[in-house]
Design a protein around this motif. Structure first.
Motif, mmCIF file in Angstrom:
data_model
loop_
_atom_site.group_PDB
_atom_site.id
_atom_site.type_symbol
_atom_site.label_atom_id
_atom_site.label_comp_id
_atom_site.label_asym_id
_atom_site.label_seq_id
_atom_site.Cartn_x
_atom_site.Cartn_y
_atom_site.Cartn_z
ATOM 1 N N UNK A 166 -11.117 -15.543 84.116
ATOM 2 C CA UNK A 166 -11.703 -16.303 83.008
ATOM 3 C C UNK A 166 -13.230 -16.318 83.065
ATOM 4 N N UNK A 167 -13.839 -16.230 81.879
ATOM 5 C CA UNK A 167 -15.295 -16.322 81.742
ATOM 6 C C UNK A 167 -15.621 -17.187 80.531
ATOM 7 N N UNK A 168 -16.822 -17.754 80.547
ATOM 8 C CA UNK A 168 -17.268 -18.585 79.425
ATOM 9 C C UNK A 168 -18.781 -18.523 79.330
ATOM 10 N N UNK A 169 -19.297 -18.852 78.161
ATOM 11 C CA UNK A 169 -20.735 -18.879 77.938
ATOM 12 C C UNK A 169 -21.334 -20.154 78.528
ATOM 13 N N UNK A 170 -22.554 -20.087 79.051
ATOM 14 C CA UNK A 170 -23.210 -21.299 79.570
ATOM 15 C C UNK A 170 -23.306 -22.404 78.522
ATOM 16 N N UNK A 171 -23.522 -22.040 77.265
ATOM 17 C CA UNK A 171 -23.638 -23.052 76.203
ATOM 18 C C UNK A 171 -22.342 -23.822 76.021
ATOM 19 N N UNK A 228 -15.209 -10.309 74.499
ATOM 20 C CA UNK A 228 -16.351 -10.774 75.293
ATOM 21 C C UNK A 228 -17.467 -11.279 74.380
ATOM 22 N N UNK A 229 -17.642 -10.632 73.232
ATOM 23 C CA UNK A 229 -18.628 -11.111 72.283
ATOM 24 C C UNK A 229 -18.298 -12.493 71.763
ATOM 25 N N UNK A 230 -17.018 -12.764 71.540
ATOM 26 C CA UNK A 230 -16.589 -14.083 71.108
ATOM 27 C C UNK A 230 -16.865 -15.122 72.184
ATOM 28 N N UNK A 231 -16.622 -14.739 73.442
ATOM 29 C CA UNK A 231 -16.888 -15.670 74.547
ATOM 30 C C UNK A 231 -18.385 -15.951 74.663
ATOM 31 N N UNK A 235 -17.249 -19.419 71.575
ATOM 32 C CA UNK A 235 -16.073 -19.779 70.775
ATOM 33 C C UNK A 235 -14.909 -20.259 71.633
ATOM 34 N N UNK A 236 -14.962 -20.041 72.933
ATOM 35 C CA UNK A 236 -13.882 -20.452 73.814
ATOM 36 C C UNK A 236 -13.991 -19.731 75.145
ATOM 37 N N UNK A 237 -12.986 -19.920 75.978
ATOM 38 C CA UNK A 237 -12.930 -19.265 77.285
ATOM 39 C C UNK A 237 -12.062 -18.016 77.157
ATOM 40 N N UNK A 238 -12.566 -16.896 77.661
ATOM 41 C CA UNK A 238 -11.859 -15.624 77.530
ATOM 42 C C UNK A 238 -11.363 -15.145 78.885
ATOM 43 N N UNK A 239 -10.267 -14.411 78.870
ATOM 44 C CA UNK A 239 -9.788 -13.724 80.063
ATOM 45 C C UNK A 239 -10.351 -12.311 79.995
ATOM 46 N N UNK A 240 -11.335 -12.023 80.848
ATOM 47 C CA UNK A 240 -12.112 -10.797 80.729
ATOM 48 C C UNK A 240 -11.623 -9.724 81.692
ATOM 49 N N UNK A 242 -12.725 -6.922 84.170
ATOM 50 C CA UNK A 242 -13.915 -6.690 84.991
ATOM 51 C C UNK A 242 -14.655 -5.425 84.572
ATOM 52 N N UNK A 243 -13.922 -4.405 84.181
ATOM 53 C CA UNK A 243 -14.541 -3.123 83.834
ATOM 54 C C UNK A 243 -15.458 -3.225 82.630
ATOM 55 N N UNK A 244 -15.245 -4.220 81.787
ATOM 56 C CA UNK A 244 -15.984 -4.311 80.528
ATOM 57 C C UNK A 244 -17.144 -5.295 80.582
ATOM 58 N N UNK A 245 -17.300 -6.007 81.675
ATOM 59 C CA UNK A 245 -18.294 -7.071 81.723
ATOM 60 C C UNK A 245 -19.724 -6.563 81.847
ATOM 61 N N UNK A 246 -19.913 -5.357 82.396
ATOM 62 C CA UNK A 246 -21.258 -4.818 82.527
ATOM 63 C C UNK A 246 -22.161 -5.763 83.299
ATOM 64 N N UNK A 247 -23.329 -6.080 82.724
ATOM 65 C CA UNK A 247 -24.296 -6.968 83.384
ATOM 66 C C UNK A 247 -24.215 -8.397 82.867
ATOM 67 N N UNK A 248 -23.202 -8.729 82.083
ATOM 68 C CA UNK A 248 -23.158 -10.045 81.440
ATOM 69 C C UNK A 248 -23.016 -11.189 82.441
ATOM 70 N N UNK A 249 -22.436 -10.927 83.615
ATOM 71 C CA UNK A 249 -22.376 -11.963 84.647
ATOM 72 C C UNK A 249 -23.701 -12.070 85.392
ATOM 73 N N UNK A 250 -24.287 -10.924 85.730
ATOM 74 C CA UNK A 250 -25.538 -10.933 86.481
ATOM 75 C C UNK A 250 -26.685 -11.547 85.686
ATOM 76 N N UNK A 251 -26.717 -11.288 84.379
ATOM 77 C CA UNK A 251 -27.829 -11.820 83.586
ATOM 78 C C UNK A 251 -27.530 -13.186 82.975
ATOM 79 N N UNK A 252 -26.357 -13.745 83.288
ATOM 80 C CA UNK A 252 -26.059 -15.115 82.889
ATOM 81 C C UNK A 252 -25.521 -15.302 81.490
ATOM 82 N N UNK A 253 -25.210 -14.214 80.775
ATOM 83 C CA UNK A 253 -24.625 -14.386 79.436
ATOM 84 C C UNK A 253 -23.226 -14.981 79.508
ATOM 85 N N UNK A 254 -22.516 -14.683 80.598
ATOM 86 C CA UNK A 254 -21.198 -15.243 80.844
ATOM 87 C C UNK A 254 -21.132 -15.742 82.289
#
Length: 302
Positions: A166-171, A228-231, A235-240, A242-254
């Protein structure tokens, strides 16, 4: 047949819209105006019925359009191959590939500058589609597929596995609070794609010991990359994946929520036509792809 021939240009426009996911991007690809794209699609809709559901920020193909998609991709690919043959030239530096939209947008496209630096003389032609295309019928050299790995009559190589969490946006977490345990997910809206239960929320919740947790599902989208764009939009919590996350965890988008992850029953596979495997340009792309998976950012295409 005369009516079909009259509509070939409009059908080519429709294929571009289906592959790019928008009128504006199709217009850029075809070097025409967005208004011209819209007119061609409207002409086809007048003859066939609705091809897209038009939302404020999203263009969703109808089942009618999805039914046309594989025929358009294969038909125009065959026309292209026939035209080249008629011109009497074999373009040995062209590699044709079909790939899923999610893998293309989230994994492949961000890495293609590396390939262009390694192999500036090789031209990639990408067919981005969630339909399993016939490589021979479509004149395609390669496919990158996400599945069980059984592809008769083709050369198959496993590229990498995958896992989900699971992943979610900081907002979203700032406004609704961060769930401290999987049981707290009952208080949140869960986003999902159309993957089977074994690689979706039911599978992850069961592994986390919450198989009977009463959860609220929000929107469902067919493309895992768009999920992932919706997350990221909160808009909610997504089940992501790993192969598609790219840098979104490292840069804090998710933000990843729990350590528990669900191993995907599917893997990514490189599928080749035996007739294409011996071509040098194809071999250079394959070596680059293998090296990029082992060691991102390096050049292994020489």
């Amino acid at each position: 047949m005369s009516d079909l021939m009259h509509r070939l240009k409009a059908l080519a426009v429709l294929q571009a819209v289906l592959e790019t996911g928008s009128f504006s991007q199709a217009a850029q690809r075809l070097f025409i105006t967005q208004s011209a794209v819209s007119q061609h699609v409207k002409q086809l809709e007048a003859a066939l019925g609705p091809l897209f559901v038009r939302g404020p920020r999203q263009l969703t193909p109808t089942p009618l359009a999805e039914g046309l998609r594989p025929y358009l991709s294969q038909g125009f690919a065959q026309l292209q191959a026939g035209w080249q043959q008629a011109q009497g030239r074999q373009d040995n530096q062209v590699v044709t590939i079909t790939v899923l939209p999610s893998f293309a947008s989230c994994w492949l496209f961000p890495r293609l500058p590396s390939f262009n630096r390694c192999c500036p003389d090789v031209e990639l032609r990408l067919s981005v589609s969630d339909q399993v295309q016939d490589l021979a019928a479509g004149g395609l050299d390669l496919a990158i597929r996400f599945g069980p790995g059984h592809y008769p009559g083709l050369l198959v190589e496993r590229l990498m596995g995958d896992a989900l969490f699971p992943v979610a946006a900081p907002s979203l977490l700032a406004s609704q609070g961060t769930p401290a345990s999987p049981a707290d997910l009952a208080a949140h809206l869960l986003l999902q794609d159309n993957s089977p239960p074994a690689m979706n929320w039911p599978g992850w919740l069961a592994q986390a010991g919450q198989a009977d947790l009463p959860v609220r599902y929000g929107m469902m989208v067919s493309d895992a990359g768009q999920l992932l764009g919706m997350a990221q939009a909160g808009l909610g919590i997504a089940l992501a994946r790993r192969s598609l996350l790219g840098t979104s965890l490292a840069d804090g988008r998710l933000i990843r929520l729990f350590d528990s992850e669900l191993a995907s029953p599917f893997s990514y596979f490189l599928v080749q036509r035996p007739q294409s495997a011996g071509r040098p340009a194809v071999g250079r792309f394959v070596r680059w792809l293998q090296q990029e998976i082992r060691q991102p950012g390096s050049c292994g295409a020489s």
